[in-house]
Design an enzyme around this catalytic site. Structure first.
Site, PDB file in Angstrom:
ATOM      1  N   ARG A  55      60.813  40.549 111.172  1.00 31.56           N
ATOM      2  CA  ARG A  55      61.965  40.082 110.398  1.00 31.56           C
ATOM      3  C   ARG A  55      61.740  40.515 108.956  1.00 31.56           C
ATOM      4  O   ARG A  55      60.742  40.120 108.334  1.00 31.56           O
ATOM      5  CB  ARG A  55      62.090  38.558 110.485  1.00 31.56           C
ATOM      6  CG  ARG A  55      63.273  37.987 109.691  1.00 31.56           C
ATOM      7  CD  ARG A  55      63.298  36.478 109.802  1.00 31.56           C
ATOM      8  NE  ARG A  55      64.313  35.878 108.949  1.00 31.56           N
ATOM      9  CZ  ARG A  55      65.548  35.584 109.325  1.00 31.56           C
ATOM     10  NH1 ARG A  55      65.928  35.834 110.559  1.00 31.56           N
ATOM     11  NH2 ARG A  55      66.414  35.034 108.491  1.00 31.56           N
TER      12      ARG A  55
ATOM     13  N   HIS B  92      71.259  42.280 113.191  1.00 29.05           N
ATOM     14  CA  HIS B  92      70.692  40.982 113.575  1.00 29.05           C
ATOM     15  C   HIS B  92      71.017  40.746 115.051  1.00 29.05           C
ATOM     16  O   HIS B  92      71.764  39.835 115.407  1.00 29.05           O
ATOM     17  CB  HIS B  92      71.283  39.880 112.707  1.00 29.05           C
ATOM     18  CG  HIS B  92      70.475  38.619 112.690  1.00 29.05           C
ATOM     19  ND1 HIS B  92      69.298  38.452 113.404  1.00 29.05           N
ATOM     20  CD2 HIS B  92      70.677  37.430 112.030  1.00 29.05           C
ATOM     21  CE1 HIS B  92      68.822  37.239 113.182  1.00 29.05           C
ATOM     22  NE2 HIS B  92      69.637  36.609 112.361  1.00 29.05           N
TER      23      HIS B  92
ATOM     24  N   GLN C 170      70.743  37.280 116.983  1.00 30.81           N
ATOM     25  CA  GLN C 170      71.788  36.319 116.625  1.00 30.81           C
ATOM     26  C   GLN C 170      73.055  36.583 117.431  1.00 30.81           C
ATOM     27  O   GLN C 170      73.696  35.651 117.923  1.00 30.81           O
ATOM     28  CB  GLN C 170      72.093  36.393 115.136  1.00 30.81           C
ATOM     29  CG  GLN C 170      73.192  35.436 114.674  1.00 30.81           C
ATOM     30  CD  GLN C 170      72.795  33.980 114.771  1.00 30.81           C
ATOM     31  OE1 GLN C 170      71.774  33.583 114.240  1.00 30.81           O
ATOM     32  NE2 GLN C 170      73.605  33.167 115.451  1.00 30.81           N
TER      33      GLN C 170
ATOM     34  N   ASP D 248      79.374  34.467 106.728  1.00 25.43           N
ATOM     35  CA  ASP D 248      77.967  34.400 106.319  1.00 25.43           C
ATOM     36  C   ASP D 248      77.946  34.145 104.823  1.00 25.43           C
ATOM     37  O   ASP D 248      78.966  34.304 104.128  1.00 25.43           O
ATOM     38  CB  ASP D 248      77.269  35.725 106.671  1.00 25.43           C
ATOM     39  CG  ASP D 248      75.745  35.621 106.632  1.00 25.43           C
ATOM     40  OD1 ASP D 248      75.219  34.508 106.404  1.00 25.43           O
ATOM     41  OD2 ASP D 248      75.088  36.647 106.816  1.00 25.43           O
TER      42      ASP D 248
ATOM     43  N   CYS E 161      75.873  32.027 111.322  1.00 27.68           N
ATOM     44  CA  CYS E 161      74.479  32.219 111.725  1.00 27.68           C
ATOM     45  C   CYS E 161      73.533  31.203 111.079  1.00 27.68           C
ATOM     46  O   CYS E 161      72.418  31.013 111.569  1.00 27.68           O
ATOM     47  CB  CYS E 161      74.028  33.643 111.413  1.00 27.68           C
ATOM     48  SG  CYS E 161      74.238  34.130 109.687  1.00 27.68           S
TER      49      CYS E 161
ATOM     50  N   ARG F 230      69.913  30.382 119.954  1.00 24.59           N
ATOM     51  CA  ARG F 230      68.964  31.397 119.501  1.00 24.59           C
ATOM     52  C   ARG F 230      67.692  31.327 120.339  1.00 24.59           C
ATOM     53  O   ARG F 230      67.136  32.347 120.759  1.00 24.59           O
ATOM     54  CB  ARG F 230      68.594  31.182 118.024  1.00 24.59           C
ATOM     55  CG  ARG F 230      69.644  31.553 117.014  1.00 24.59           C
ATOM     56  CD  ARG F 230      69.964  33.026 116.971  1.00 24.59           C
ATOM     57  NE  ARG F 230      68.808  33.883 116.727  1.00 24.59           N
ATOM     58  CZ  ARG F 230      68.190  34.042 115.546  1.00 24.59           C
ATOM     59  NH1 ARG F 230      68.607  33.363 114.488  1.00 24.59           N
ATOM     60  NH2 ARG F 230      67.170  34.863 115.415  1.00 24.59           N
TER      61      ARG F 230
END
Length: 329
Positions: free
Chosen positions: A108, A135, A138, A231, A272, A316
């Site tokens: 990450r 991502h 996600q 986001d 997210c 997740r």
């Protein structure tokens, strides 16, 4: 033909066929049902996974740690303070060392090239936990959440991403929708429109799957949406960009009026996380005192019956566990 993902890396959904993505979603559903029934497995017994973090995380780290543990695996967490990665040792050398010790690596951080180099040199599966341009874990969780809440096939779903349509979540969603034959609308200001090359890649895939990939700054384009997604407008360390981002993106904030503009009373709101939806965080509070409302979604929407953000967060773990089992077991 049976799907076999053993030994595969998970760097972007663009590397996977719709059938392979469906396999992962169905496996995640099974593993989630097993967990709800009190069942855990041992499919990762004896497997060791490295979690390599250059960016901090809540959901990604928790999901990999818990998901691996529930199937009998173990993890090691390393960040910039506790390794020589990229400092006294090159990326290539580090990858070769990690591959000799671990069965898989999660990364990450920032550049997509880093996760690709790790996969190239380590010799073990590598998982993209987030980069500046993608991502994928996600999106897998989000697709599962949509199927849990909307009684339509994915190919009939319209997702609208609201805000800065150049960010990693907007791109990741575009890839996911292209692969699964969905409708994707990037809704934001023209000056923050998506990169033309990225859009072309997604549309090339869409031509094969029947997906629709669009960009618009017109609020009327959100009509018919099943999902409104957004986001944050600026991350920690980007405070200098906040005044301009607030000016550009406030018209694209997710509000109850925007939900109503979909014309779909069953539309859901997704994010997210973390989200700025109130002023209970240090960053939101301090910026508000300076005259900037950085909330990308109103608290009314975030706490409403339309919001499924915490289902996404839970999913997740289930979808990441599915990736681990599919590639390592």
């Amino acid at each position: 033909m049976a799907v076999d993902l053993k030994g595969r890396s998970f760097l972007t959904l663009m590397d996977f066929t719709p059938e392979e993505i469906r396999y992962l979603l169905d496996l995640a559903k099974k593993l989630k049902a097993d967990k709800k029934a009190g069942k855990t497995g041992d499919s990762l017994k004896g497997k060791s996974i490295l979690l390599l973090f250059e960016k901090t995380s809540t959901r990604t780290r928790s999901s990999f740690e818990v998901g691996a543990a529930q199937e009998g695996g173990s993890v090691t967490f390393l960040d910039n303070r506790h390794s020589q990665f990229g400092k006294k040792e090159s990326l290539e050398d580090s990858a070769k060392v990690f591959g000799r010790i671990y069965d898989a690596i999660e990364y990450r951080g920032y550049e997509q090239s880093v996760v690709e180099e790790l996969a190239r040199h380590s010799g073990v599966p590598v998982y993209n936990g987030l980069t500046d341009v993608d991502h994928p874990t996600q999106i897998l969780a989000d697709l599962l959440t949509i199927e849990e809440h909307i009684a339509k096939p994915l190919s009939e779903i319209k997702v609208v991403f609201c805000g800065d349509t150049r960010n990693n979540m907007a791109y990741a969603w575009m890839y996911g929708c292209a692969k699964m034959g969905m409708t994707f609308l990037a809704y934001g200001p023209p000056e923050l429109a998506q990169d033309a090359d990225v859009m072309k890649r997604a549309r090339d895939v869409a031509a094969e799957t029947g997906a629709i990939i669009e960009f618009s700054s017109d609020v009327n384009a959100v009509r018919g949406a099943d999902v409104l997604y957004t986001d944050i407008w600026a991350s920690m360390g980007e405070e200098d960009q906040i005044p301009e981002r607030v000016r550009q993106l406030t018209p694209y904030k997710v509000t109850m009026d925007l939900l109503k503009a979909t014309g779909n009373p069953q539309a859901i709101f997704m994010h997210c996380l973390p989200a700025f939806h109130d002023f209970e965080t240090d960053m939101a509070k301090s910026q508000y005192e300076l005259g900037y409302d950085i909330r990308e979604v109103t608290d009314e929407v975030f706490r409403s019956e339309h919001s499924v953000v915490f289902d996404e967060a839970e999913n997740r773990m289930h979808t990441i566990k599915a990736i681990l089992v599919a590639t390592l077991a």
